[in-house]
Design a protein around this motif. Structure first.
Motif, PDB file in Angstrom:
ATOM      1  N   GLY B  41       0.849  -1.194   0.000  1.00 35.82           N
ATOM      2  CA  GLY B  41       0.000   0.000   0.000  1.00 35.82           C
ATOM      3  C   GLY B  41       0.879   1.236   0.000  1.00 35.82           C
ATOM      4  N   GLY B  42       0.983   1.875  -1.127  1.00 34.74           N
ATOM      5  CA  GLY B  42       1.877   3.015  -1.235  1.00 34.74           C
ATOM      6  C   GLY B  42       1.144   4.325  -1.310  1.00 34.74           C
ATOM      7  N   ALA B  43       1.815   5.289  -1.926  1.00 27.53           N
ATOM      8  CA  ALA B  43       1.265   6.634  -2.014  1.00 27.53           C
ATOM      9  C   ALA B  43      -0.007   6.669  -2.853  1.00 27.53           C
ATOM     10  CB  ALA B  43       2.308   7.581  -2.589  1.00 27.53           C
ATOM     11  N   ARG B  44      -0.044   5.846  -3.896  1.00 21.77           N
ATOM     12  CA  ARG B  44      -1.240   5.890  -4.746  1.00 21.77           C
ATOM     13  C   ARG B  44      -2.465   5.446  -3.962  1.00 21.77           C
ATOM     14  NH1 ARG B  44       0.342   2.705 -10.080  1.00 21.77           N
ATOM     15  NH2 ARG B  44       1.715   1.670  -8.601  1.00 21.77           N
ATOM     16  N   LEU B  45      -2.326   4.343  -3.243  1.00 21.51           N
ATOM     17  CA  LEU B  45      -3.448   3.852  -2.445  1.00 21.51           C
ATOM     18  C   LEU B  45      -3.895   4.927  -1.458  1.00 21.51           C
ATOM     19  CD1 LEU B  45      -5.133   1.304  -1.574  1.00 21.51           C
ATOM     20  CD2 LEU B  45      -3.503   1.115   0.289  1.00 21.51           C
ATOM     21  N   LYS B  46      -2.929   5.525  -0.785  1.00 22.08           N
ATOM     22  CA  LYS B  46      -3.234   6.504   0.254  1.00 22.08           C
ATOM     23  C   LYS B  46      -3.911   7.740  -0.343  1.00 22.08           C
ATOM     24  CE  LYS B  46      -0.684   8.080   4.308  1.00 22.08           C
ATOM     25  NZ  LYS B  46      -1.519   7.518   5.353  1.00 22.08           N
ATOM     26  N   VAL B  47      -3.300   8.266  -1.384  1.00 23.36           N
ATOM     27  CA  VAL B  47      -3.867   9.485  -1.965  1.00 23.36           C
ATOM     28  C   VAL B  47      -5.242   9.205  -2.569  1.00 23.36           C
ATOM     29  CG1 VAL B  47      -3.589  11.228  -3.754  1.00 23.36           C
ATOM     30  CG2 VAL B  47      -1.642  10.568  -2.374  1.00 23.36           C
ATOM     31  N   TYR B  48      -5.365   8.103  -3.288  1.00 25.89           N
ATOM     32  CA  TYR B  48      -6.648   7.809  -3.923  1.00 25.89           C
ATOM     33  C   TYR B  48      -7.749   7.655  -2.878  1.00 25.89           C
ATOM     34  CZ  TYR B  48      -4.272   6.926  -8.387  1.00 25.89           C
ATOM     35  OH  TYR B  48      -3.548   7.048  -9.543  1.00 25.89           O
ATOM     36  N   THR B  49      -7.465   6.930  -1.807  1.00 27.31           N
ATOM     37  CA  THR B  49      -8.538   6.694  -0.844  1.00 27.31           C
ATOM     38  C   THR B  49      -8.774   7.913   0.038  1.00 27.31           C
ATOM     39  OG1 THR B  49      -6.907   5.586   0.547  1.00 27.31           O
ATOM     40  CG2 THR B  49      -8.378   4.188  -0.739  1.00 27.31           C
ATOM     41  N   GLU B  50      -7.747   8.737   0.225  1.00 24.27           N
ATOM     42  CA  GLU B  50      -7.927   9.860   1.140  1.00 24.27           C
ATOM     43  C   GLU B  50      -8.386  11.146   0.474  1.00 24.27           C
ATOM     44  OE1 GLU B  50      -4.455  10.363   3.565  1.00 24.27           O
ATOM     45  OE2 GLU B  50      -4.603   8.309   4.338  1.00 24.27           O
ATOM     46  N   THR B  51      -8.228  11.267  -0.833  1.00 27.32           N
ATOM     47  CA  THR B  51      -8.647  12.524  -1.437  1.00 27.32           C
ATOM     48  C   THR B  51      -9.950  12.412  -2.215  1.00 27.32           C
ATOM     49  OG1 THR B  51      -7.307  12.126  -3.361  1.00 27.32           O
ATOM     50  CG2 THR B  51      -6.353  13.519  -1.689  1.00 27.32           C
ATOM     51  N   CYS B  52     -10.466  11.220  -2.368  1.00 30.74           N
ATOM     52  CA  CYS B  52     -11.766  11.093  -3.033  1.00 30.74           C
ATOM     53  C   CYS B  52     -12.764  11.916  -2.226  1.00 30.74           C
ATOM     54  CB  CYS B  52     -12.181   9.627  -3.068  1.00 30.74           C
ATOM     55  SG  CYS B  52     -13.915   9.404  -3.462  1.00 30.74           S
TER      56      CYS B  52
ATOM     57  N   VAL C   8       0.099  25.818  11.159  1.00 32.46           N
ATOM     58  CA  VAL C   8      -0.420  24.448  11.049  1.00 32.46           C
ATOM     59  C   VAL C   8      -0.730  24.132   9.594  1.00 32.46           C
ATOM     60  CG1 VAL C   8      -2.333  22.926  11.629  1.00 32.46           C
ATOM     61  CG2 VAL C   8      -1.314  24.379  13.381  1.00 32.46           C
ATOM     62  N   PHE C   9      -1.358  25.086   8.933  1.00 28.55           N
ATOM     63  CA  PHE C   9      -1.726  24.860   7.530  1.00 28.55           C
ATOM     64  C   PHE C   9      -0.484  24.639   6.666  1.00 28.55           C
ATOM     65  CE2 PHE C   9      -2.247  27.156   3.405  1.00 28.55           C
ATOM     66  CZ  PHE C   9      -2.907  26.137   2.748  1.00 28.55           C
ATOM     67  N   LEU C  10       0.465  25.559   6.790  1.00 25.40           N
ATOM     68  CA  LEU C  10       1.634  25.469   5.924  1.00 25.40           C
ATOM     69  C   LEU C  10       2.506  24.280   6.281  1.00 25.40           C
ATOM     70  CD1 LEU C  10       2.563  29.241   5.587  1.00 25.40           C
ATOM     71  CD2 LEU C  10       1.572  27.740   3.852  1.00 25.40           C
ATOM     72  N   ALA C  11       2.788  24.142   7.581  1.00 23.30           N
ATOM     73  CA  ALA C  11       3.636  23.029   8.002  1.00 23.30           C
ATOM     74  C   ALA C  11       2.935  21.707   7.716  1.00 23.30           C
ATOM     75  CB  ALA C  11       3.971  23.156   9.475  1.00 23.30           C
ATOM     76  N   GLY C  12       1.636  21.665   7.996  1.00 23.78           N
ATOM     77  CA  GLY C  12       0.876  20.434   7.752  1.00 23.78           C
ATOM     78  C   GLY C  12       0.896  20.066   6.282  1.00 23.78           C
ATOM     79  N   LEU C  17       2.813  16.605   2.024  1.00 23.72           N
ATOM     80  CA  LEU C  17       3.394  16.441   0.700  1.00 23.72           C
ATOM     81  C   LEU C  17       4.724  15.698   0.772  1.00 23.72           C
ATOM     82  CD1 LEU C  17       2.540  19.888  -0.925  1.00 23.72           C
ATOM     83  CD2 LEU C  17       1.614  17.658  -1.552  1.00 23.72           C
ATOM     84  N   ILE C  18       5.540  16.092   1.740  1.00 23.41           N
ATOM     85  CA  ILE C  18       6.849  15.443   1.861  1.00 23.41           C
ATOM     86  C   ILE C  18       6.697  13.978   2.233  1.00 23.41           C
ATOM     87  CG2 ILE C  18       8.956  15.356   3.251  1.00 23.41           C
ATOM     88  CD1 ILE C  18       9.047  17.560   1.260  1.00 23.41           C
ATOM     89  N   SER C  19       5.819  13.685   3.204  1.00 23.19           N
ATOM     90  CA  SER C  19       5.717  12.288   3.610  1.00 23.19           C
ATOM     91  C   SER C  19       5.122  11.461   2.482  1.00 23.19           C
ATOM     92  CB  SER C  19       4.925  12.138   4.907  1.00 23.19           C
ATOM     93  OG  SER C  19       3.659  12.719   4.755  1.00 23.19           O
ATOM     94  N   MET C  20       4.194  12.064   1.727  1.00 24.04           N
ATOM     95  CA  MET C  20       3.631  11.332   0.608  1.00 24.04           C
ATOM     96  C   MET C  20       4.705  11.106  -0.459  1.00 24.04           C
ATOM     97  SD  MET C  20       0.820   9.928   0.353  1.00 24.04           S
ATOM     98  CE  MET C  20      -0.601  10.696   1.094  1.00 24.04           C
ATOM     99  N   TRP C  21       5.519  12.110  -0.640  1.00 26.02           N
ATOM    100  CA  TRP C  21       6.613  12.014  -1.601  1.00 26.02           C
ATOM    101  C   TRP C  21       7.531  10.857  -1.223  1.00 26.02           C
ATOM    102  CZ3 TRP C  21       7.693  15.040  -5.921  1.00 26.02           C
ATOM    103  CH2 TRP C  21       8.953  14.908  -6.469  1.00 26.02           C
ATOM    104  N   ILE C 177      -7.228  21.596   6.446  1.00 28.88           N
ATOM    105  CA  ILE C 177      -6.995  21.305   5.021  1.00 28.88           C
ATOM    106  C   ILE C 177      -6.015  20.144   4.814  1.00 28.88           C
ATOM    107  CG2 ILE C 177      -5.974  22.202   2.878  1.00 28.88           C
ATOM    108  CD1 ILE C 177      -7.412  24.815   3.405  1.00 28.88           C
ATOM    109  N   PRO C 178      -4.855  20.181   5.441  1.00 27.36           N
ATOM    110  CA  PRO C 178      -3.910  19.106   5.130  1.00 27.36           C
ATOM    111  C   PRO C 178      -4.333  17.734   5.638  1.00 27.36           C
ATOM    112  CG  PRO C 178      -2.818  20.957   6.237  1.00 27.36           C
ATOM    113  CD  PRO C 178      -4.278  21.187   6.343  1.00 27.36           C
TER     114      PRO C 178
END
Ligand code: SF4
Ligand code: SF4
Lengths: 149, 443, 208
Positions: B41-52, C8-12, C17-21, C177-178
């Motif tokens: 379960g990577g970023a795609r799974l997470k983003v897809y399920t969390e941003t829908c 909170v908004f900016l850091a969050g 984004l970074i953790s997702m990256w 938001i984040p």
């Protein structure tokens, strides 16, 4: 609410127009004098004239003018020195023995700056609201000073 | 024309799912899922399920939803909500019955056609999520029996249909013999080193549709192509493991396929008219082997026919006369952008062409793809009933004159056959190769 | 308070984004090799222009409302004259200001759009099916700052209290938001861009 404000403005407009017409001028003046006497007599019994903070630099005001009872305010706030508010600066230093009574704030605060209006608004807000915040008394929210009537 | 009655579709008994589920314990289920979520379960799974944002705009994309009178349970996001959302929320602690239901939804209520990607503002790939679920089912051993059988065949024989090595060679010889009655010097070159083209087909061709190999040989012959087929496993380009979630097998299959091409030192692979195989060879299998794109050029038959006509290698004696319509297969159109080429070929070979609506990237899936037809007879009725909108679309093309449906994909061909029969549409279905074979100058 | 909200908004957002990256680097490394700036932008452009895609043309009302909503949602808080003046006061920075009349109309549009979205959630079966409590809460989180903002602008009853509601709800909206579905704001360019790249560069097809 907006509607009321509108009506109010229209009424003033209407008043001005009438007053500029020659035929109605005499009539107007007489009515006006009577009104003036009445209001004056009424005012004599009330505590103080209503005053608003005004500055000729504010050409088109976006908010209602701030209601400000000069004497009452200063009494309540125990402000003795005029230059507590009507301050005067020279070379960036505040002069203790000089004041700016009779001047408009915009004469100094609205000069060479880019967005002069925002700057002028800023100093007004800081002058009033800043002090209110510091003293922990007095209105600080927009609508508390810019009251709609 | 199309029957409006929607049968009540409840859980369908399936040996593969039922027997697989019997072997499970709830503890196993949660352990396997948790590990799977952690490992894959990577970023795609997470983003897809969390941003829908649950806007439901993807619903209109899905033929299941459209065909079931807009039943929200069949909308793309609705399917995710019933299955994956809950699995993630409960961190895998779901019942065995839930797994059975999940398997049915993931395997038989989504064709992985990716049409919904084009309707979701965020490009959320529900097909990816359904494949994610299928892989969970695969790891749990809860896979519909019929498709699992093809996956087993892949693993044991490297082809989808349990075709034995000698049967394959026999079939080619047989087709060569047959074709030589028509064209005496025709050959199906086996194991020719350094040929320009390695022609690969799917397992069902030698098994059920051997005449397609015959036709391909005639086309190759008439166009004067330098081509070959292998005498070893690796001839099959199909890939049901891609649809059962058996990704390790996907890699093995494609490795054998590409290596066969390399061994024969061919310059490119030309594939028969199959969509899912194209997806596997051109888009998916190469990734599992660490290749960004396929290691040597891969061409779907549409592309190849296009090239032949463009280069004037084939001549048409008489254009196909009945008005035709084209079914754009998901895997070669949304998955390969070959729609204009297909139209070019049709234009060269047919005298009258009627567009279906919607078409090109927006065409409705045949309902058979994504391994759904391979889940076999238990689901045939459900599959056909779940694609009423396709029948309506075909009926509309028919009303505007179309008599023949061209379906350049094996899955689509099969799926459309069932639809045409069930809804009594009375239209003929042909491969592009059938049409070309019929009208070409064979000398 | 405002400082906290912005932090909170900016850091969050940054953190998300970074953790997702990093997660993508670890588990979905393929994304990085398939991203194509050209095709990513091609897709994004088609999805931020109203009516550029089939999906948007299929739902004209939704498209109009959604675009109006998002434009106003961003423009009003940033360009409202009262907000700009507040920035001017605290940090002595300022920028273009919306005329109050325009800001008022736009705020009403946001509230109207929220009602429209609410209506969709309640009346459209396919949306109702997907909707859970959190979706209503998020909708409220967006609507409340605008309702309370208009309320205190007009100085309706008890506007001092409502003003406080306005400030707090606005800050809450910014801060969540984040961490909620509102993060679609952060991830939209990436999900759309990735799909645009896959469709454009690998599959030679449109994705709109
Ligand atoms: S991929 Fe196709 S079948 Fe699956 S949910 Fe999306 S539109 Fe429906
Ligand atoms: S269109 Fe996209 S965001 Fe909206 S419900 Fe469907 S998957 Fe979720």
């Amino acid at each position: 609410m907006t509607k009321q404000k509108h009506n109010f403005c229209l009424a003033i407009e209407f008043f001005r127009k009438i007053s500029s017409m020659k035929q109605t001028k005499i009539l107007f003046y007489s009515v006006f004098s009577i009104l003036f006497l009445l209001v004056g007599a009424f005012a004599a019994f009330s505590q103080e004239d209503i005053e608003t903070v005004n500055d000729s630099a504010f050409e088109n005001q976006t908010r209602p003018p701030v209601v400000f009872f000069h004497d009452t305010h200063n009494e309540n706030a125990a402000i003795e020195e005029c230059n507590a508010c009507h301050h005067m600066f020279e070379d960036g230093k505040r002069l203790d023995d000089d004041d700016s009574i009779g001047m408009e704030c915009s004469e100094c605060h609205c000069s060479k700056m880019k967005d002069s209006m925002a700057d002028l608004i800023r100093v007004y807000h800081l002058q009033c609201g800043g002090c209110h915040l510091k003293q922990k008394t007095g209105p600080v929210m927009c609508g508390e000073c810019h009251r709609k009537r | 024309m199309t029957k409006r009655s929607v049968q009540n579709i409840s859980t369908i008994p399936d040996e593969g799912i039922d027997k697989g589920a019997q072997r499970l314990t709830p503890d196993q289920v949660s352990r396997v899922i948790r590990r799977h979520l952690e490992e894959e379960g990577g970023a795609r799974l997470k983003v897809y399920t969390e941003t829908c944002v649950h806007c439901g705009l993807c619903s209109d994309a899905c033929h299941f939803y459209l065909s079931h009178d807009h039943d929200p349970k069949f909308s793309p996001a609705g399917k995710v909500k019933q299955t994956l959302d809950k699995i993630i929320r409960k961190k895998g602690r779901v019942s065995i019955d839930f797994i059975k239901k999940t398997a049915e939804i993931a395997f038989t209520e989504c064709n992985l056609c990716r049409r919904c990607v084009m309707y979701c503002p965020f490009g959320i790939d529900v097909a990816y999520l359904m494949l994610f679920l299928r892989r969970i089912c695969h790891k749990l051993g809860v896979v519909p029996q019929y498709i699992q059988d093809t996956a087993h065949s892949h693993a044991a024989t490297m082809n989808q249909m349990w075709v034995k090595d000698d049967e394959w060679i026999d079939t080619l010889h047989w087709q060569e013999d047959e074709a030589r009655d028509e064209i005496p010097d025709l050959r199906i070159p086996l194991e020719k080193q350094g040929a320009d083209i390695f022609y690969s087909v799917i397992g069902p061709e030698p098994k059920f549709r051997a005449q397609m190999i015959y036709q391909a040989a005639v086309i190759m012959n008439a166009a004067g192509m330098d081509w070959t087929m292998p005498a070893t496993p690796g001839w099959d380009n199909s890939d049901m493991c891609m649809y059962t979630g058996d990704e390790e097998m996907v890699a093995r299959l494609k490795k054998v396929h590409f290596e066969t091409a390399m061994r024969l030192k061919t310059k490119r692979i030309v594939m028969g008219e199959c969509g899912h195989a194209y997806r596997s060879v051109h888009d998916v299998g190469n990734r599992h082997l660490g290749w960004k794109m396929s290691p040597l050029p891969v061409m779907h038959a549409i592309e190849f026919y296009y090239e032949l006509f463009k280069d004037r290698k084939l001549k048409v004696n008489q254009k196909y006369d009945a008005p035709v319509t084209l079914h754009d297969p998901c895997n070669v159109v949304r998955g390969g952008g070959l729609h204009e080429m297909a139209r070019y070929v049709i234009n060269e070979t047919c005298s009258r062409f009627v567009e279906m609506h919607p078409n090109r990237e927006h065409n409705y899936c045949c309902g058979a793809g994504g391994g759904v037809i391979n889940c076999g007879p238990p689901y045939t009725n459900k599959r056909v009933v779940s694609n009423r909108v396709k029948a309506d679309q075909l009926a509309d093309a028919k009303a505007r004159g179309a008599k023949t449906i061209i379906a350049p994909c094996h899955n689509c061909f099969g799926g459309l056959e069932d639809i045409v029969k069930h809804y009594g549409l009375g239209m003929e279905i042909k491969f592009l190769g059938d049409v070309i074979y019929e009208c070409m100058d064979k000398e | 308070m405002v400082g906290v909200a912005f932090t909170v908004f900016l850091a969050g957002s940054f953190f998300r984004l970074i953790s997702m990256w990093r997660l993508a680097k670890k588990k979905d490394g393929l994304i990085f090799s398939y991203i194509s700036i050209f095709f990513a932008l091609r897709s994004i452009v088609h999805w931020i222009l109203p009516f550029a895609g089939v999906s948007m043309r299929k739902h004209p009302a939704m498209t109009i409302v959604a675009f109006l909503f998002h434009v106003c949602l961003f423009a009003v808080p940033i360009f409202l004259s009262a907000h700009v003046i507040l920035f001017k006061e605290s940090w002595d920075i300022s920028w273009w200001r919306l005329p109050d009349m325009a800001a008022e109309i736009m705020s009403w549009s946001v509230i109207g759009s929220c009602l429209f979205f609410l209506g969709r959630r309640i009346f459209l079966p396919e949306v109702r099916y997907l909707t859970s409590l959190s979706d209503y809460l998020i909708l409220a989180a967006v609507a409340v700052p605008f309702i309370s903002g208009l309320w205190s602008y007009h100085q309706w009853a008890a506007f001092q209290v409502v003003m406080i509601v306005h400030i707090i709800s606005g800050e809450i909206m910014l801060m969540i938001i984040p961490f909620t579905r509102l993060s679609h704001m952060l991830f939209f360019p990436f999900t759309r861009g990735y799909m645009g790249s896959e469709f454009g560069a690998v599959r030679h097809a449109k994705d709109w």
